[in-house]
Design an enzyme around this catalytic site. Structure first.
Site, PDB file in Angstrom:
ATOM      1  N   ARG A  39      11.065   6.299   3.559  1.00 59.83           N
ATOM      2  CA  ARG A  39      11.307   7.748   3.487  1.00 59.83           C
ATOM      3  C   ARG A  39      12.031   8.256   4.728  1.00 59.83           C
ATOM      4  O   ARG A  39      12.853   9.177   4.644  1.00 59.83           O
ATOM      5  CB  ARG A  39       9.990   8.480   3.281  1.00 59.83           C
TER       6      ARG A  39
ATOM      7  N   ASP B 231       2.028   5.214  -0.352  1.00 53.50           N
ATOM      8  CA  ASP B 231       1.496   6.468   0.191  1.00 53.50           C
ATOM      9  C   ASP B 231       1.261   7.492  -0.910  1.00 53.50           C
ATOM     10  O   ASP B 231       1.621   7.290  -2.070  1.00 53.50           O
ATOM     11  CB  ASP B 231       2.483   7.059   1.218  1.00 53.50           C
TER      12      ASP B 231
ATOM     13  N   ARG C 193       0.850  -1.191   0.000  1.00 54.49           N
ATOM     14  CA  ARG C 193       0.000   0.000   0.000  1.00 54.49           C
ATOM     15  C   ARG C 193       0.887   1.243   0.000  1.00 54.49           C
ATOM     16  O   ARG C 193       1.394   1.668   1.035  1.00 54.49           O
ATOM     17  CB  ARG C 193      -0.939  -0.012   1.213  1.00 54.49           C
TER      18      ARG C 193
END
Length: 263
Positions: free
Chosen positions: A198, A53, A51
């Site tokens: 990230r 972002d 999934r």
């Protein structure tokens, strides 16, 4: 008769609120399910391997769905593509066993982060690569990244809103290579926490810029405190590049590297 179909697709995440369906219908999942419904002539629900972002891209997202409509594989590719926006495309479709699950059967998941490290922003690749305003020490970043390989509690790189039950993940690959002004970060893990990649890239950039020594990343990992770490890096350069599955599922290629833009 209900059939289970697996798809491989690519998408540019710039205009989407991530993979998952959202109330505003701006998730990649929303667009895909709307297109599938046209071909299936019925509502379709999808499940993905990862999934992504908001703003994150995919070169090979693996998805499965159940459908009663009997259609040729080409209908799930070309037919669906004709009903998708230009920034999403189905690459392949394949009937699979009813037991196959795109998410739960994924053994390893791969991400790539592309970063342009130079004094001017990369206009030709805007929204497709991350950017840092000066050159970075790739060797120092690789030394720091090596401390993350293995099975660890990654709480220091976990977003506050992460809903995962456990912060423990196994990271097999954290590799860094450079080409001209571009730096490629490659990651492979069993699963990831929310914003984990990230946040790791943000910490590695701190090291590459000389703001912290490589050992600092190991200290962050051991300390398990997100508030001590670097800021979350932009989503622009992050790509989900596929997942690995047991060969018994007889899937087409489920991994696809991102070509390096030179802009």
């Amino acid at each position: 008769m209900t059939m289970r179909i697996a798809l491989g697709l690519e998408y540019c995440g710039k205009t989407f609120t991530g993979w998952q369906s959202q109330a505003d219908r701006r998730g990649v999942q929303d667009a895909l399910e709307q297109a599938l419904a046209v071909i299936a002539d019925a509502e379709v629900r999808t499940i993905a391997a990862g999934r992504t972002d908001t703003g994150v891209h995919a070169t090979m997202q693996v998805v499965h769905f159940d459908v009663e409509a009997d259609r040729p594989d080409t209908a799930w590719v070309r037919g669906v593509n004709s009903n998708l926006p230009a920034d999403i495309g189905v690459l392949w479709a394949r009937p699979v066993a009813a037991e196959f699950h795109a998410r739960f059967d994924a053994l390893r998941r791969h991400y790539t982060y592309l970063l342009c490290a130079r004094d001017v922003r990369p206009a030709l690749c805007a929204g497709r690569v991350g950017w840092y305003h000066r050159s970075l020490d790739a060797a120092a970043m690789q030394e720091a990244a090596g401390m993350l390989v293995g099975t660890h509690d990654f709480s220091a790189f976990r977003a506050a809103e992460c809903q995962a039950k456990s912060p423990t993940r196994t990271l097999w690959i954290a590799a860094i290579t450079t080409t001209f002004d571009y730096i490629r970060f490659e990651f492979c893990a069993n699963a990831y926490l929310h914003h984990m990649i990230r946040n790791i890239v943000g910490a590695l950039v701190y090291v590459g810029a000389g703001k912290a020594p490589p050992a600092w990343v190991g200290e962050l990992l051991a300390g398990r405190d997100r508030t001590r770490a670097a800021p979350t890096f932009a989503p622009d350069g992050l790509y989900f590049t596929g997942a690995e599955y047991d060969p018994k599922w007889q899937l087409p290629p489920t991994r696809r590297a991102i070509a390096l833009p030179l802009g």
